[in-house]
Design a protein around this motif. Structure first.
Motif, PDB file in Angstrom:
ATOM      1  N   ASP A 116      34.546  18.850  53.354  1.00 15.44           N
ATOM      2  CA  ASP A 116      35.707  19.737  53.248  1.00 15.44           C
ATOM      3  C   ASP A 116      36.983  18.900  53.352  1.00 15.44           C
ATOM      4  O   ASP A 116      37.118  18.081  54.249  1.00 15.44           O
ATOM      5  N   GLY A 117      37.886  19.098  52.420  1.00 13.48           N
ATOM      6  CA  GLY A 117      39.156  18.362  52.457  1.00 13.48           C
ATOM      7  C   GLY A 117      39.054  16.947  51.922  1.00 13.48           C
ATOM      8  O   GLY A 117      39.994  16.164  52.056  1.00 13.48           O
ATOM      9  N   ALA A 118      37.902  16.602  51.304  1.00 15.95           N
ATOM     10  CA  ALA A 118      37.725  15.240  50.778  1.00 15.95           C
ATOM     11  C   ALA A 118      38.835  14.894  49.795  1.00 15.95           C
ATOM     12  O   ALA A 118      39.213  15.710  48.964  1.00 15.95           O
ATOM     13  N   ARG A 119      39.377  13.694  49.917  1.00 21.31           N
ATOM     14  CA  ARG A 119      40.366  13.204  48.958  1.00 21.31           C
ATOM     15  C   ARG A 119      39.669  12.245  48.002  1.00 21.31           C
ATOM     16  O   ARG A 119      38.551  11.807  48.258  1.00 21.31           O
ATOM     17  N   ASP A 120      40.357  11.909  46.923  1.00 18.77           N
ATOM     18  CA  ASP A 120      39.801  10.866  46.062  1.00 18.77           C
ATOM     19  C   ASP A 120      40.086   9.492  46.660  1.00 18.77           C
ATOM     20  O   ASP A 120      39.546   8.489  46.219  1.00 18.77           O
ATOM     21  N   PHE A 121      40.952   9.455  47.682  1.00 13.13           N
ATOM     22  CA  PHE A 121      41.347   8.207  48.329  1.00 13.13           C
ATOM     23  C   PHE A 121      40.192   7.645  49.142  1.00 13.13           C
ATOM     24  O   PHE A 121      39.783   8.228  50.138  1.00 13.13           O
ATOM     25  N   ARG A 122      39.645   6.514  48.695  1.00 15.55           N
ATOM     26  CA  ARG A 122      38.598   5.841  49.450  1.00 15.55           C
ATOM     27  C   ARG A 122      38.565   4.376  49.047  1.00 15.55           C
ATOM     28  O   ARG A 122      38.986   4.014  47.959  1.00 15.55           O
ATOM     29  N   LEU A 123      38.094   3.553  49.964  1.00 15.37           N
ATOM     30  CA  LEU A 123      37.942   2.134  49.667  1.00 15.37           C
ATOM     31  C   LEU A 123      36.460   1.882  49.501  1.00 15.37           C
ATOM     32  O   LEU A 123      35.663   2.355  50.308  1.00 15.37           O
ATOM     33  N   MET A 124      36.077   1.200  48.422  1.00 12.33           N
ATOM     34  CA  MET A 124      34.639   0.962  48.235  1.00 12.33           C
ATOM     35  C   MET A 124      34.352  -0.461  47.808  1.00 12.33           C
ATOM     36  O   MET A 124      35.218  -1.157  47.318  1.00 12.33           O
ATOM     37  N   LYS A 125      33.092  -0.831  48.015  1.00 13.20           N
ATOM     38  CA  LYS A 125      32.683  -2.183  47.644  1.00 13.20           C
ATOM     39  C   LYS A 125      32.335  -2.225  46.162  1.00 13.20           C
ATOM     40  O   LYS A 125      32.066  -1.209  45.536  1.00 13.20           O
ATOM     41  N   ARG A 126      32.285  -3.453  45.664  1.00 12.99           N
ATOM     42  CA  ARG A 126      32.053  -3.681  44.241  1.00 12.99           C
ATOM     43  C   ARG A 126      30.796  -2.969  43.726  1.00 12.99           C
ATOM     44  O   ARG A 126      30.802  -2.413  42.629  1.00 12.99           O
ATOM     45  N   ASN A 127      29.709  -2.993  44.494  1.00 19.71           N
ATOM     46  CA  ASN A 127      28.466  -2.388  43.973  1.00 19.71           C
ATOM     47  C   ASN A 127      28.660  -0.910  43.658  1.00 19.71           C
ATOM     48  O   ASN A 127      28.153  -0.400  42.655  1.00 19.71           O
ATOM     49  N   MET A 128      29.429  -0.221  44.484  1.00 16.90           N
ATOM     50  CA  MET A 128      29.660   1.204  44.235  1.00 16.90           C
ATOM     51  C   MET A 128      30.559   1.400  43.011  1.00 16.90           C
ATOM     52  O   MET A 128      30.339   2.304  42.205  1.00 16.90           O
ATOM     53  N   VAL A 129      31.556   0.529  42.874  1.00 11.21           N
ATOM     54  CA  VAL A 129      32.465   0.628  41.727  1.00 11.21           C
ATOM     55  C   VAL A 129      31.695   0.444  40.422  1.00 11.21           C
ATOM     56  O   VAL A 129      31.865   1.200  39.459  1.00 11.21           O
ATOM     57  N   ASP A 130      30.820  -0.554  40.379  1.00  8.35           N
ATOM     58  CA  ASP A 130      30.024  -0.795  39.166  1.00  8.35           C
ATOM     59  C   ASP A 130      29.190   0.430  38.828  1.00  8.35           C
ATOM     60  O   ASP A 130      29.042   0.809  37.668  1.00  8.35           O
ATOM     61  N   THR A 131      28.640   1.039  39.867  1.00  9.22           N
ATOM     62  CA  THR A 131      27.802   2.216  39.656  1.00  9.22           C
ATOM     63  C   THR A 131      28.616   3.361  39.057  1.00  9.22           C
ATOM     64  O   THR A 131      28.169   4.032  38.127  1.00  9.22           O
ATOM     65  N   ILE A 132      29.825   3.557  39.587  1.00 13.07           N
ATOM     66  CA  ILE A 132      30.655   4.657  39.087  1.00 13.07           C
ATOM     67  C   ILE A 132      31.063   4.404  37.639  1.00 13.07           C
ATOM     68  O   ILE A 132      31.083   5.315  36.822  1.00 13.07           O
ATOM     69  N   ALA A 133      31.324   3.139  37.316  1.00 11.82           N
ATOM     70  CA  ALA A 133      31.677   2.826  35.933  1.00 11.82           C
ATOM     71  C   ALA A 133      30.501   3.076  34.994  1.00 11.82           C
ATOM     72  O   ALA A 133      30.677   3.337  33.810  1.00 11.82           O
ATOM     73  N   GLU A 134      29.278   3.021  35.548  1.00  7.20           N
ATOM     74  CA  GLU A 134      28.090   3.277  34.716  1.00  7.20           C
ATOM     75  C   GLU A 134      27.822   4.764  34.519  1.00  7.20           C
ATOM     76  O   GLU A 134      26.959   5.143  33.742  1.00  7.20           O
ATOM     77  N   MET A 135      28.506   5.600  35.271  1.00  6.60           N
ATOM     78  CA  MET A 135      28.351   7.048  35.087  1.00  6.60           C
ATOM     79  C   MET A 135      29.258   7.436  33.932  1.00  6.60           C
ATOM     80  O   MET A 135      30.465   7.601  34.122  1.00  6.60           O
ATOM     81  N   THR A 136      28.679   7.575  32.745  1.00  8.06           N
ATOM     82  CA  THR A 136      29.510   7.696  31.553  1.00  8.06           C
ATOM     83  C   THR A 136      29.752   9.135  31.121  1.00  8.06           C
ATOM     84  O   THR A 136      30.286   9.379  30.055  1.00  8.06           O
TER      85      THR A 136
END
Ligand code: UDP
Ligand code: MG
Length: 313
Positions: free
Chosen positions: A152-172
Motif C-alpha cells: 500500500d502506498g508503494a512508489r516507483d522510487f526504489r534503488l535496485m541492483k544491476r541483476n534486477m534492472v536487467d530483468t526488468i529490461a527483459e520484460m518486454t
C-alpha cells in the motif's frame, strides 16, 4: 561502482532545476560515480531546453527525448534499457521522491542482504480524500487477486541492483505497470516508509480518471480474476437452477401443483448459468493466450555460484 538515476519528465521545466540541485548535492556527498538519466517524455514546455543546458555544463547529466508523450511507464522503460550504473534508481522530477533517502538505501543494498530497497508513502497528506480511498482499495484488491506483491502506498522510487534492472529490461510487454513488474520479478525487497511530500513546483500530470484507468490496467495486467468472474457467477446459478428443476419434477411426480411461472424461471436461469459457465471457460483460454502473448520470462535467477548460467529465460 556507479549509481544511475532515471528521471521521467513531462512538462517539468519549473521543477527540474530544484531536482537537479538537490540530487546533485546528495550524490556528490555520497562520493560515488553517478549519472542522471533524464527522459523527456515529449514535453510541450521548455523541459528539453533545460535538460540541454544541464547536460552542457555537467557531464553527469544525459538525456533522451521522446518524439511525443508516451507516458511515464514508457519513459521508465527507456531508462531501464539505457542506464549504465551498477545501482539504479527511478525518481520523479518533482522532488516527491526525496534524494536524501539515497545514502541510506545504498547502504542497505551494499550490506548484501537485499537486491532492492523500495519506498512507500505512509501518509497521503495534500491529496484529495476520495483519491486516497480509491488508492487504498486498489492496493487491497490487487494484492488479493494477483501474485505481484504491491505494498500500500508503494512508489516507483526504489534503488535496485544491476541483476534486477536487467530483468526488468527483459520484460518486454507493451502494456507496462511498473509497480506490478517490480513485484512480479521478486528479488529480496526492503520497504522503507516515508511521509508524503508535496510536489516542489509545477502540477501533477495525473487526473483522477488517469489514475483510475491506470489502476484497471494494473489489475488486468497482473490478474486473471476478472476473466473468471463469469465462471464464478455461472456455477452457482447452474447448480441452483438444476436443483430447483429437480424439485419441480419431483413435486409434479407426486401430484403436487406448482406455480405456473416456476418452469420458465428455472429453465431460463439454468440456460443463463450454462452460458456464463461457457463464457468462463472461454475466459480461461483467453487468460492463457494473454499470458503467452505477454512473453514474460519463465524464470529469474537471483543468485548462483556459477556465472555462465542464463539468468532470465
Ligand atoms: N511523467 C512522465 N510522463 C507522463 C506523466 C508524468 O514522464 O506522461 C513524469 C513526471 O514528469 C514526473 C513523474 O512522471 O516526474 C510523476 O508524475 P507526477 O508528479 O505528475 O505524478 P504524481 O506524483 O502526482 O502521481
Ligand atoms: Mg509527483
Amino acid at each position: 561502482m556507479m549509481i544511475s538515476i532515471i528521471v521521467p519528465c513531462y512538462n517539468e521545466e519549473s521543477a527540474l532545476p530544484f531536482f537537479y540541485e538537490e540530487a546533485t548535492k546528495v550524490l556528490t556527498e555520497m562520493g560515488r560515480d553517478y549519472e542522471l538519466l533524464f527522459v523527456d517524455d515529449g514535453s510541450k514546455d521548455a523541459t528539453l531546453q533545460v535538460l540541454r543546458d544541464l547536460a552542457e555544463k555537467d557531464p553527469h547529466v544525459t538525456y533522451l527525448s521522446f518524439s511525443r508523450n508516451f507516458g511515464k511507464e514508457s519513459a521508465m522503460y527507456a531508462g531501464f534499457c539505457n542506464v549504465r550504473g551498477d545501482y539504479v534508481a527511478v525518481m520523479d522530477a518533482d522532488l516527491q521522491d526525496p534524494p536524501s533517502m539515497l545514502p541510506q538505501m545504498l547502504e542497505l543494498l551494499e550490506s548484501g542482504e537485499y537486491d532492492t530497497v523500495a519506498t512507500r508513502r505512509v501518509s497521503r497528506k495534500g491529496e484529495p480524500p476520495i483519491r486516497s480511498w480509491f488508492a487504498r482499495m486498489f492496493y487491497k484488491l490487487i494484492n488479493k487477486i494477483s501474485d505481484a506483491d504491491i505494498q500500500d502506498g508503494a512508489r516507483d522510487f526504489r534503488l535496485m541492483k544491476r541483476n534486477m534492472v536487467d530483468t526488468i529490461a527483459e520484460m518486454t510487454e507493451y502494456n507496462r505497470f511498473s509497480k506490478g513488474i517490480f513485484g512480479w520479478v521478486g528479488f529480496r525487497t526492503l520497504w522503507l516508509p516515508y511521509e508524503n511530500i508535496e510536489r516542489v513546483a509545477g502540477e501533477t500530470k495525473w487526473s483522477f480518471w488517469n489514475l483510475f484507468s491506470y489502476a484497471i490496467e494494473g489489475i488486468i495486467n497482473f490478474s486473471h480474476v476478472p476473466l473468471r468472474i463469469a465462471m464464478w457467477l455461472g456455477l452457482p446459478l447452474t447448480a441452483g437452477a438444476s436443483v430447483a428443476l429437480i424439485v419441480c419434477l419431483l413435486l409434479l411426480a407426486f401430484g403436487t401443483p406448482i406455480a405456473s411461472w416456476a418452469w420458465p424461471v428455472c429453465v431460463s436461469v439454468l440456460m443463463g448459468g450454462i452460458q456464463l459457465v461457457c463464457l468462463g471457460i472461454m475466459g480461461s483460454y483467453i487468460a492463457k493466450t494473454y499470458q503467452e502473448a505477454q512473453k514474460r520470462p519463465h524464470y529469474i535467477v537471483a543468485r548462483s555460484n556459477r556465472d555462465d548460467i542464463k539468468k532470465v529465460r
